[in-house]
Write a protein that holds these residues in place. Structure first.
Motif, short mmCIF file in Angstrom:
data_model
loop_
_atom_site.label_atom_id
_atom_site.label_comp_id
_atom_site.label_asym_id
_atom_site.label_seq_id
_atom_site.Cartn_x
_atom_site.Cartn_y
_atom_site.Cartn_z
N GLY A 268 0.81 -1.22 0.00
CA GLY A 268 0.00 0.00 0.00
C GLY A 268 0.83 1.26 0.00
N GLU A 269 2.08 1.15 0.49
CA GLU A 269 3.01 2.29 0.50
C GLU A 269 3.89 2.30 -0.74
N ASN A 270 3.47 1.51 -1.74
CA ASN A 270 4.21 1.41 -3.02
C ASN A 270 5.63 0.89 -2.84
N MET A 271 5.79 -0.02 -1.86
CA MET A 271 7.07 -0.70 -1.67
C MET A 271 6.90 -2.16 -2.05
N GLU A 272 7.64 -2.59 -3.04
CA GLU A 272 7.54 -3.97 -3.49
C GLU A 272 8.44 -4.88 -2.64
N SER A 273 7.93 -6.06 -2.36
CA SER A 273 8.74 -7.04 -1.62
C SER A 273 9.97 -7.40 -2.44
N ASN A 274 11.10 -7.54 -1.75
CA ASN A 274 12.34 -7.94 -2.43
C ASN A 274 12.65 -9.40 -2.13
N LEU A 275 13.80 -9.86 -2.58
CA LEU A 275 14.18 -11.26 -2.39
C LEU A 275 14.23 -11.63 -0.92
N VAL A 276 14.76 -10.73 -0.09
CA VAL A 276 14.87 -11.02 1.35
C VAL A 276 13.48 -11.21 1.96
N THR A 277 12.53 -10.35 1.60
CA THR A 277 11.17 -10.45 2.15
C THR A 277 10.53 -11.76 1.74
N PHE A 278 10.62 -12.11 0.45
CA PHE A 278 10.04 -13.36 -0.03
C PHE A 278 10.69 -14.57 0.64
N ASN A 279 12.00 -14.56 0.78
CA ASN A 279 12.69 -15.68 1.44
C ASN A 279 12.24 -15.83 2.89
N THR A 280 12.03 -14.69 3.55
CA THR A 280 11.57 -14.71 4.95
C THR A 280 10.19 -15.35 5.05
N LEU A 281 9.28 -14.98 4.15
CA LEU A 281 7.92 -15.54 4.17
C LEU A 281 7.93 -17.03 3.83
N ILE A 282 8.73 -17.42 2.86
CA ILE A 282 8.83 -18.84 2.50
C ILE A 282 9.34 -19.66 3.68
N ASP A 283 10.36 -19.14 4.34
CA ASP A 283 10.89 -19.85 5.50
C ASP A 283 9.88 -19.90 6.64
N GLY A 284 9.15 -18.79 6.83
CA GLY A 284 8.12 -18.75 7.89
C GLY A 284 7.05 -19.79 7.68
N TYR A 285 6.52 -19.89 6.45
CA TYR A 285 5.51 -20.91 6.16
C TYR A 285 6.11 -22.31 6.22
N GLY A 286 7.36 -22.44 5.79
CA GLY A 286 8.00 -23.76 5.84
C GLY A 286 8.15 -24.27 7.25
N ARG A 287 8.43 -23.38 8.19
CA ARG A 287 8.62 -23.80 9.59
C ARG A 287 7.34 -24.34 10.21
N ILE A 288 6.18 -23.90 9.68
CA ILE A 288 4.91 -24.44 10.20
C ILE A 288 4.31 -25.43 9.19
N CYS A 289 5.15 -25.84 8.25
CA CYS A 289 4.81 -26.91 7.28
C CYS A 289 3.61 -26.56 6.39
N GLN A 290 3.42 -25.28 6.10
CA GLN A 290 2.37 -24.88 5.15
C GLN A 290 3.03 -24.66 3.78
N PHE A 291 3.34 -25.79 3.14
CA PHE A 291 4.16 -25.72 1.93
C PHE A 291 3.38 -25.20 0.72
N GLU A 292 2.06 -25.34 0.73
CA GLU A 292 1.27 -24.76 -0.37
C GLU A 292 1.47 -23.25 -0.43
N ASN A 293 1.47 -22.63 0.74
CA ASN A 293 1.72 -21.19 0.80
C ASN A 293 3.15 -20.85 0.37
N CYS A 294 4.08 -21.74 0.72
CA CYS A 294 5.48 -21.54 0.29
C CYS A 294 5.56 -21.46 -1.23
N PHE A 295 4.89 -22.41 -1.90
CA PHE A 295 4.98 -22.47 -3.36
C PHE A 295 4.18 -21.34 -4.02
#
Length: 478
Positions: A268-295
């Protein structure tokens, strides 16, 4: 004949004895040495006075660049001055008029050269006379203290300035708060923030980011969120670091709902997620085994043209292995290969560990061979996993084989693992192998002791050289 004897007796009386000659020689030598020392001291003192005179002339003519170059040479080793305080003393005695300019420049130079002890010495000299350095020199000084890890000293100097009645700016507050956060004292950091606001100094994005990061590292996401909300209310613009830190904090406590909400606010603030942000979210979902969200996130980042890296894949492989989904983890590995991204040892170790936990020893061995085939040698962690895994299934002969390979590759094995292997080999009656491991352990112990002794001797040597070295305090060498 009698006359000759009388002349000889007179000569003996006149001639000096050996002891007298030696005594005279020693006296002359001492006088010569004393004269030589005095001459050297005079030359040294002349050099000191010449350097001070040159520096004073440059400052008086406002040739600050040349003055700075000269001053740097007088601070570094080899200078005729024993310390910055010595330089200040000689300068003050000879040329008191341009002293504030001189001390400000000296403080700045010591700070920029990352000499926090010398900078502190200069600062204390300035304060002792009831003066205060210029703003730019003081900022450099605080920055050098924080960057060199002198957090308590930074806070002490901050309060000394406050208690002396000087008004400090936002930068000084930011360094004091940053120091408190680095020390892990978030209560002190918040007290400094509140003190700052009470005295009419508003926090900026840097100060909020430092505090938010500190709370997120301690998994205190509610406190971090309060500070974030305060930022928004007081019209302080949140940066990419602010959003990324909060997202990482929520992922660390498995609060993916709030992590995604922060990501949406960032959009909403016109800031696009970068590689670090996406990696953080993928790892967060992976730690709770929600792999569909990871993909899903993986697809989103690829649609935005952001290419996954080994951290992205490493997180997926690690979390899939942790959940026992080995086939999918290997598929991820193949996808990496197709994208020409080479898996690192840590990613291979995740797969090896997962196969060993499933007691799939042959598959673990296959992965090791694949690793070697790609030119990536197993590391100490790899062998530790293999040896402990084989010990766990009572395959002590296999464990010893991996141990031998580790030794041949010149790697070092953890002593606890060595003891575990010895216990297993004893059950098999493999005494010669046990003696071989004990010999290895003794050599490792001796090697560590030797290294430790060398470290101690180097420290002693530094102290000895410092005791004879008049240009630097002991802290400079250690």
């Amino acid at each position: 004949m009698a006359n000759q004897l009388n002349r000889l007796s007179n000569l003996r009386a006149i001639a000096p004895t050996k002891s007298a000659i030696f005594s005279s020689f020693c006296t002359d030598s001492v006088q010569l040495q004393s004269g030589s020392n005095n001459e050297a001291d005079n030359l040294q003192e002349k050099n000191r006075q010449d350097q001070v005179r040159k520096l004073s002339t440059l400052l008086r003519k406002k040739r600050f660049k040349s003055a700075r170059t000269t001053m740097v040479s007088l601070v570094l080793p080899g200078s005729p001055f024993s310390s910055p305080a010595d330089l200040i003393s000689v300068f003050s005695q000879s040329f008191p008029s341009p002293k504030p300019i001189f001390t400000d420049m000296l403080l700045s130079i010591c700070a920029e050269l990352k000499l926090p002890d010398e900078a502190t010495e200069v600062y204390n000299s300035i304060r002792k006379e009831g003066n205060f350095p210029c703003s730019s020199a003081f900022k450099l000084f605080l920055e050098s203290l924080v960057s060199s890890g002198h957090y308590n000293r930074t806070i002490d100097i901050f309060w000394e300035v406050i208690n002396s009645g000087f008004r400090v700016d936002r930068f000084a507050y930011s360094k004091a708060i940053e120091s408190a956060v680095k020390l892990g004292d978030l209560t002190k950091a918040m007290n400094l923030l509140n003190y700052m606001k009470r005295h009419g100094v508003s926090p900026n994005a840097f100060i909020y980011n430092v505090l938010i990061n500190g709370f997120c590292k301690e998994k205190r996401t509610e406190d971090a969120r309060k500070l974030f909300d305060e930022m928004i209310e007081t019209k302080v613009t949140a940066t990419m670091f602010t959003y990324s830190t909060l997202i990482a904090g929520y992922c660390k406590v498995f609060d993916m709902e709030n992590a995604l909400e922060i990501q949406r606010r960032m959009k909403g603030e016109n800031m696009e997620s970068n590689l670090v942000t996406f990696n953080t979210l993928i790892d967060g979902y992976g730690r709770i085994c929600q792999f569909e969200n990871c993909f899903e996130i993986l697809n989103e980042m690829e649609n935005k043209g952001i290419v996954p890296n080994e951290i992205t894949y490493g997180s997926l492989v690690y979390n899939l292995c942790k959940d026992g989904r080995l086939c999918e983890a290997e598929l991820i590995m193949r996808d990496m290969e197709n994208r020409k991204i080479i898996p690192n040892a840590q990613i291979y170790n995740s797969l090896i560990m997962a196969n060993i936990e499933e007691r799939k020893m042959e598959d673990a061995k296959r992965i090791v061979e694949e690793m070697k085939g790609r030119g990536l040698l197993p590391n100490e962690d790899t062998y530790c996993i293999l040896i402990k895994g084989h010990c766990g299934v009572k395959d002590f002969v296999g464990a010893y084989g991996w141990y031998r390979e580790l030794i041949q590759n010149g790697l070092v094995l953890n002593m606890a693992v060595c003891n575990e292997l010895i216990c297993g080999l004893r059950e098999e009656g493999m005494e010669s192998e046990i003696l071989s491991i004990r010999d290895y352990m003794n050599k490792q112990t001796q090697c560590r002791r030797s290294k430790f002794s060398k470290v101690i001797e180097r420290g002693r040597g530094s102290i000895r050289s410092c005791s004879n070295h008049k240009h630097r305090p002991i802290s400079f060498f250690i």
